[in-house]
Design an enzyme around this catalytic site. Structure first.
Site, mmCIF file in Angstrom:
data_model
loop_
_atom_site.group_PDB
_atom_site.id
_atom_site.type_symbol
_atom_site.label_atom_id
_atom_site.label_comp_id
_atom_site.label_asym_id
_atom_site.label_seq_id
_atom_site.Cartn_x
_atom_site.Cartn_y
_atom_site.Cartn_z
ATOM 1 N N ASP A 176 0.584 -1.736 0.016
ATOM 2 C CA ASP A 176 -0.078 -0.018 -0.078
ATOM 3 C C ASP A 176 1.307 1.188 -0.127
ATOM 4 O O ASP A 176 0.781 2.330 0.904
ATOM 5 C CB ASP A 176 -0.629 0.166 0.946
ATOM 6 N N GLU A 236 -11.355 0.664 -4.316
ATOM 7 C CA GLU A 236 -10.320 0.568 -3.187
ATOM 8 C C GLU A 236 -8.751 1.675 -3.681
ATOM 9 O O GLU A 236 -8.863 2.325 -4.695
ATOM 10 C CB GLU A 236 -9.817 -0.204 -2.275
#
Length: 503
Positions: free
Chosen positions: A22, A178
């Site tokens: 991430d 997302e």
């Protein structure tokens, strides 16, 4: 350090290897800063610095105090800290992130990304995960979360300003929209997301509009990046962030995995941070190939200081590479009790338990070895390779005996045992590629053993690495190698980590 020699004129990819998922990046002048998710580990959110987007140096952890990072003892593995976004605005660094086990979304600020970072400003009016932060021309701050929905906020107080509303959901029918990031680039506002789930179907898509709140029109060539169905050693590409270099070129940082072995392939290091070049064509980003080697950038490289291969625990504070599970109270973990040693005091009786006392570093190479010298005279402990409470291997010393254990799901097995002289002993693990067995080949083999007085390594047991992989265990993390205490007090004089050359 890479796993093998690179062809002339290239640099290795991933640029931040090992369990560093991430990624979010920002540039201030000639300096780049990058952060990643940390899940159930403390301290949280590793912070990196680079001058060239290729060589990254760990400069700290953003969340290094209990007042910033609360991970309750029942925080599950792969819970905790999800998907930070790092931005620079109005002379300050801003970090927004989700703690899924302690109150949701929160904001931190710092004038120096190496720290200290502030205590959290909580955002109780912003539900969702993967929060993004951006400011428009009039100073309005927009927070966008997975889903994909958006709300205006006051970042200094955490107050929401208006109602949260859905603004885009990516491709019709695609699951898990997302990791939103919103940018003003040229005449448009661009909204980039990940979709398809963080497994083999992961992808990056983008849309644009005239306003930060939309409406957004999708790129006709979405997804702009995916490796689903592609024969590549790099898979699960997604969760990306964009950054512009001082020369005007554009780049993307993203997560991906390097599965090894046969079918379905096992990614043992977790999701890693990769780099890809980006060109703009007709107002849309075109992402270059994500490959194990990148062409050398046109600007000078600035090699980052190497992380020491050996830690003798001579400093009052641990190096920022060291992480623990959920907490690290000083009375259970210290370098101040016995000079030049790391002292661990047991809480949980094994690594199966949520309060296990463990200090480790991410495995960053597909082949590597680790050694530690342990004094277990007043307790029981050892060297472990951990994925979660139900998936870990360890070699343990106590009472003149060394034993190797494997925990796979609900099954725990003693794999090997050997008597050793009472006193200190050097425990080790060597991780090497598995021998080929066709479609059933595993990713690697972990050989646990001891170092003899003459320095030679004697392996006591070799265990299959596939059971310490995301594809078997599930979750979002990768392997962490480190030291633990399971009973009483144990001391560690040193820890060595060394990459090995792949065949």
């Amino acid at each position: 350090m890479s796993d093998q020699h690179q062809p002339s004129g290239t640099v290795p990819n991933p640029v931040v290897p090992g369990f560093h998922p991430d990624p979010s990046v920002c540039r201030v002048g000639d300096d780049y800063y990058l952060v990643c998710s940390s899940f159930e580990y403390f301290p949280g959110i590793p912070v990196f610095h680079s001058r060239d987007l290729v060589n990254w140096a760990r400069i700290g952890n953003a969340l290094d105090r209990p007042s910033q990072l609360r991970l309750p003892i029942d925080t599950p593995s792969s819970g905790g800290i999800y998907a930070p976004t790092l931005r620079h605005h109005d002379g300050r660094f801003w970090l927004i992130v989700t703690n899924v086990d302690d109150g949701g979304n929160m904001l931190f600020t710092a004038t120096d990304p190496a720290g200290p970072w502030s205590d959290p400003v909580r955002l109780p009016g912003v539900p969702g995960i993967d929060p993004d932060l951006t400011w428009d021309e009039d100073g309005t701050c927009w927070c966008t979360v997975a889903g994909v929905s958006q709300v205006r906020i006051d970042p200094t107080t955490g107050e929401t300003l208006g109602e949260q509303r859905r603004i885009w959901s990516g491709a019709p029918g695609a699951k898990a929209p997302e990791a939103p990031h919103l940018y003003r680039i040229g005449e448009y506002w661009y909204l980039m997301i990940a979709e398809g789930g963080t497994e083999r179907g992961h992808a990056v898509s983008i849309a644009r509009g005239d306003s930060p709140s939309g409406p957004f029109a999708p790129c006709p060539d979405n997804p702009v990046l995916t490796h689903r169905g592609i024969d590549s050693p790099i898979q699960n590409t997604g969760h990306a962030d964009l950054v512009q270099a001082p020369d005007g070129s554009w780049w993307m940082v993203l997560l991906a995995v390097r599965p090894r072995g046969g079918t379905p392939g096992w990614s043992v290091l977790g999701r890693e941070t990769f780099l890809a070049p980006v060109e703009w064509v007709d107002g849309w980003p075109v992402v270059g190939r994500v490959t194990p080697e990148l062409p050398t950038p046109v600007w000078p490289l600035h090699p980052a200081p190497a992380v020491p291969a050996r830690d003798d625990f001579d400093q009052a504070d641990l190096h920022p590479q060291w992480i623990s599970v959920r907490r690290r109270p000083e009375h259970l973990c210290t370098t101040k009790e016995r000079s030049g040693w790391l002292t661990l005091r047991a809480a949980g009786a094994s690594l199966d338990e949520n309060d296990a006392v463990f200090v480790g570093r991410r495995q960053q190479h597909l082949a590597c070895r680790a050694r530690t010298l342990i004094d277990p005279a007043a307790g029981r402990g050892g060297l472990a390779v951990r994925l979660d409470e139900e998936h870990h291997y360890e070699i343990e010393a106590a009472d003149g005996e060394v034993r190797v254990f494997a925990q796979i799901g609900a099954l725990r097995s003693e794999v090997a045992a050997r008597p050793v002289p009472v006193g200190t002993v050097v425990l080790g693990v060597e991780i090497t590629p598995a021998p080929p067995r066709g479609a059933r080949s595993g990713p690697d083999v972990l050989s646990f053993g001891i170092e003899e007085p003459d320095g030679t390594f004697t392996a006591l047991a070799a265990v299959d690495g596939r059971y310490l992989s995301t594809e078997v265990a599930g979750g979002f993390t990768g392997r962490v190698i480190g030291m633990y205490a399971a009973a009483g007090t144990v001391h560690f004089d040193r820890f060595d980590y060394e990459p090995l050359r792949l065949p």
